[in-house]
Design a protein around this motif. Structure first.
Motif, PDB file in Angstrom:
ATOM      1  N   ILE A  40       0.831  -1.198   0.000  1.00 59.59           N
ATOM      2  CA  ILE A  40       0.000   0.000   0.000  1.00 59.59           C
ATOM      3  C   ILE A  40       0.871   1.256   0.000  1.00 59.59           C
ATOM      4  CG2 ILE A  40      -1.726   1.298   1.319  1.00 59.59           C
ATOM      5  CD1 ILE A  40      -2.716  -1.508   2.282  1.00 59.59           C
ATOM      6  N   ASP A  41       1.859   1.275   0.862  1.00 62.89           N
ATOM      7  CA  ASP A  41       2.853   2.347   0.891  1.00 62.89           C
ATOM      8  C   ASP A  41       4.145   1.749   1.429  1.00 62.89           C
ATOM      9  OD1 ASP A  41       2.707   2.366   3.743  1.00 62.89           O
ATOM     10  OD2 ASP A  41       1.190   3.938   3.731  1.00 62.89           O
ATOM     11  N   GLU A  42       5.098   2.571   1.798  1.00 61.90           N
ATOM     12  CA  GLU A  42       6.414   2.068   2.186  1.00 61.90           C
ATOM     13  C   GLU A  42       6.392   1.143   3.395  1.00 61.90           C
ATOM     14  OE1 GLU A  42       9.107   5.830   0.829  1.00 61.90           O
ATOM     15  OE2 GLU A  42       7.609   6.065   2.409  1.00 61.90           O
ATOM     16  N   THR A  43       5.411   1.300   4.267  1.00 57.53           N
ATOM     17  CA  THR A  43       5.389   0.479   5.483  1.00 57.53           C
ATOM     18  C   THR A  43       4.087  -0.284   5.688  1.00 57.53           C
ATOM     19  OG1 THR A  43       4.633   2.344   6.836  1.00 57.53           O
ATOM     20  CG2 THR A  43       7.037   1.996   6.679  1.00 57.53           C
ATOM     21  N   SER A  44       3.152  -0.219   4.746  1.00 56.06           N
ATOM     22  CA  SER A  44       1.850  -0.871   4.912  1.00 56.06           C
ATOM     23  C   SER A  44       1.618  -1.931   3.846  1.00 56.06           C
ATOM     24  CB  SER A  44       0.721   0.158   4.839  1.00 56.06           C
ATOM     25  OG  SER A  44       0.878   1.137   5.837  1.00 56.06           O
ATOM     26  N   GLU A 143      14.365  -4.617  -5.323  1.00 51.83           N
ATOM     27  CA  GLU A 143      14.951  -4.296  -4.025  1.00 51.83           C
ATOM     28  C   GLU A 143      14.337  -3.017  -3.490  1.00 51.83           C
ATOM     29  OE1 GLU A 143      18.885  -1.702  -4.774  1.00 51.83           O
ATOM     30  OE2 GLU A 143      19.074  -3.773  -5.442  1.00 51.83           O
ATOM     31  N   TRP A 144      14.383  -2.874  -2.194  1.00 48.78           N
ATOM     32  CA  TRP A 144      14.030  -1.627  -1.526  1.00 48.78           C
ATOM     33  C   TRP A 144      14.994  -1.491  -0.377  1.00 48.78           C
ATOM     34  CZ3 TRP A 144      11.193   0.206   2.998  1.00 48.78           C
ATOM     35  CH2 TRP A 144      10.845   1.561   2.898  1.00 48.78           C
ATOM     36  N   ARG A 145      15.852  -0.476  -0.396  1.00 49.92           N
ATOM     37  CA  ARG A 145      16.986  -0.381   0.517  1.00 49.92           C
ATOM     38  C   ARG A 145      16.809   0.668   1.614  1.00 49.92           C
ATOM     39  NH1 ARG A 145      20.264  -4.461   0.310  1.00 49.92           N
ATOM     40  NH2 ARG A 145      21.938  -3.119   0.972  1.00 49.92           N
ATOM     41  N   SER A 146      15.627   1.234   1.772  1.00 51.80           N
ATOM     42  CA  SER A 146      15.409   2.215   2.833  1.00 51.80           C
ATOM     43  C   SER A 146      15.319   1.539   4.189  1.00 51.80           C
ATOM     44  CB  SER A 146      14.136   3.017   2.566  1.00 51.80           C
ATOM     45  OG  SER A 146      14.287   3.813   1.414  1.00 51.80           O
ATOM     46  N   SER A 147      15.568   2.318   5.228  1.00 55.30           N
ATOM     47  CA  SER A 147      15.448   1.826   6.605  1.00 55.30           C
ATOM     48  C   SER A 147      14.144   2.329   7.204  1.00 55.30           C
ATOM     49  CB  SER A 147      16.608   2.336   7.462  1.00 55.30           C
ATOM     50  OG  SER A 147      17.826   1.776   7.012  1.00 55.30           O
ATOM     51  N   VAL A 148      13.602   1.523   8.121  1.00 57.57           N
ATOM     52  CA  VAL A 148      12.396   1.889   8.850  1.00 57.57           C
ATOM     53  C   VAL A 148      12.702   1.713  10.333  1.00 57.57           C
ATOM     54  CG1 VAL A 148       9.973   1.302   9.301  1.00 57.57           C
ATOM     55  CG2 VAL A 148      10.889   1.114   6.963  1.00 57.57           C
ATOM     56  N   VAL A 153       9.812   5.655   7.908  1.00 60.44           N
ATOM     57  CA  VAL A 153      10.924   5.541   6.965  1.00 60.44           C
ATOM     58  C   VAL A 153      11.983   6.572   7.309  1.00 60.44           C
ATOM     59  CG1 VAL A 153      11.609   5.704   4.543  1.00 60.44           C
ATOM     60  CG2 VAL A 153       9.417   4.692   5.144  1.00 60.44           C
ATOM     61  N   ASP A 154      13.229   6.138   7.354  1.00 56.85           N
ATOM     62  CA  ASP A 154      14.364   7.024   7.578  1.00 56.85           C
ATOM     63  C   ASP A 154      14.602   7.795   6.280  1.00 56.85           C
ATOM     64  OD1 ASP A 154      16.837   8.267   7.862  1.00 56.85           O
ATOM     65  OD2 ASP A 154      17.809   6.496   8.726  1.00 56.85           O
ATOM     66  N   GLU A 155      14.344   9.089   6.312  1.00 55.88           N
ATOM     67  CA  GLU A 155      14.448   9.919   5.107  1.00 55.88           C
ATOM     68  C   GLU A 155      15.838   9.871   4.482  1.00 55.88           C
ATOM     69  OE1 GLU A 155      11.786  11.234   3.777  1.00 55.88           O
ATOM     70  OE2 GLU A 155      10.501  10.737   5.453  1.00 55.88           O
ATOM     71  N   THR A 157      17.697   7.361   4.042  1.00 55.76           N
ATOM     72  CA  THR A 157      17.958   6.119   3.300  1.00 55.76           C
ATOM     73  C   THR A 157      16.968   5.903   2.173  1.00 55.76           C
ATOM     74  OG1 THR A 157      16.606   4.777   4.794  1.00 55.76           O
ATOM     75  CG2 THR A 157      18.958   4.992   5.317  1.00 55.76           C
ATOM     76  N   GLY A 158      16.189   6.887   1.854  1.00 54.31           N
ATOM     77  CA  GLY A 158      15.256   6.715   0.746  1.00 54.31           C
ATOM     78  C   GLY A 158      14.084   7.660   0.857  1.00 54.31           C
ATOM     79  N   GLY A 159      13.315   7.526   1.906  1.00 59.20           N
ATOM     80  CA  GLY A 159      12.201   8.414   2.158  1.00 59.20           C
ATOM     81  C   GLY A 159      11.102   8.328   1.131  1.00 59.20           C
ATOM     82  N   PRO A 160      10.200   9.309   1.132  1.00 59.80           N
ATOM     83  CA  PRO A 160       9.015   9.241   0.302  1.00 59.80           C
ATOM     84  C   PRO A 160       9.289   9.275  -1.201  1.00 59.80           C
ATOM     85  CG  PRO A 160       9.029  11.262   1.629  1.00 59.80           C
ATOM     86  CD  PRO A 160      10.233  10.466   1.997  1.00 59.80           C
ATOM     87  N   ASP A 161      10.455   9.778  -1.607  1.00 58.52           N
ATOM     88  CA  ASP A 161      10.770   9.805  -3.029  1.00 58.52           C
ATOM     89  C   ASP A 161      11.387   8.510  -3.526  1.00 58.52           C
ATOM     90  OD1 ASP A 161       9.823  12.405  -3.220  1.00 58.52           O
ATOM     91  OD2 ASP A 161      11.780  13.266  -2.725  1.00 58.52           O
ATOM     92  N   ALA A 162      11.716   7.612  -2.597  1.00 56.14           N
ATOM     93  CA  ALA A 162      12.292   6.322  -2.989  1.00 56.14           C
ATOM     94  C   ALA A 162      11.219   5.483  -3.663  1.00 56.14           C
ATOM     95  CB  ALA A 162      12.824   5.579  -1.760  1.00 56.14           C
TER      96      ALA A 162
END
Length: 166
Positions: A40-44, A143-148, A153-155, A157-162
């Protein structure tokens, strides 16, 4: 709560194993009973399952994610479940994937299945299919390399534009 823990060694680099696990929508390819996962989104995540004839839909939220180390989640509605997958490098071309699940069996069928170890056997089989899936490909599907951390989401390491996992 029922708890299941299993590990498997895979003949791919830890980055490949981790990257593939971030591709949640591919879970039905190696997890029996998971019919669909929608990011749904980066964390859902929205899960649709059919396990032993018991159909469920539920939302899960990624609470922690550290590239090549860990992914943790918790359901935000019923059925109640949570888990952690950790990744360990065993060399340049080998990794260990550790899964720990906690879930709350509902109803007589689920409670009986848990009591006789059906949930444990399912996780073991799913990990075996993951091993076959990733080793036969040799490369992740994305792959998705951002941290949560704490569900955010840790901006840096990727954030909303990742790009969302694909």
């Amino acid at each position: 709560m029922a708890t299941v823990q299993h590990s498997i060694e895979v003949d791919v680099p830890v980055s490949t194993a981790y990257n593939q696990w971030t591709q949640f929508e591919t879970f039905p390819e190696f997890m029996k009973g998971v019919e669909a996962v929608e990011q749904i989104d980066e964390t859902s995540l929205q899960f649709r399952t059919d396990i032993a004839g018991v159909r469920r839909e539920y939302l899960a939220r990624i609470t922690e994610q550290t590239p090549e180390k860990k992914i943790a989640w918790v359901s935000t509605d019923k059925p109640r479940n949570a888990g952690t997958v950790t990744f360990e490098s065993l060399g340049a071309e080998r990794a260990r994937v550790n899964v720990e699940l906690e879930w709350e069996p509902e109803g007589l069928l689920e409670k009986a299945g848990s009591a006789i170890g059906a949930d444990s056997r399912q996780v073991t089989a799913d990990l075996g299919r993951f091993k076959e899936f990733i080793e036969s490909r040799g490369i992740e599907t994305g792959e998705w390399r951002s941290s949560v951390a704490r569900g955010e989401v840790d901006e840096s390491t990727g954030g909303p534009d990742a790009q969302l996992p694909r």
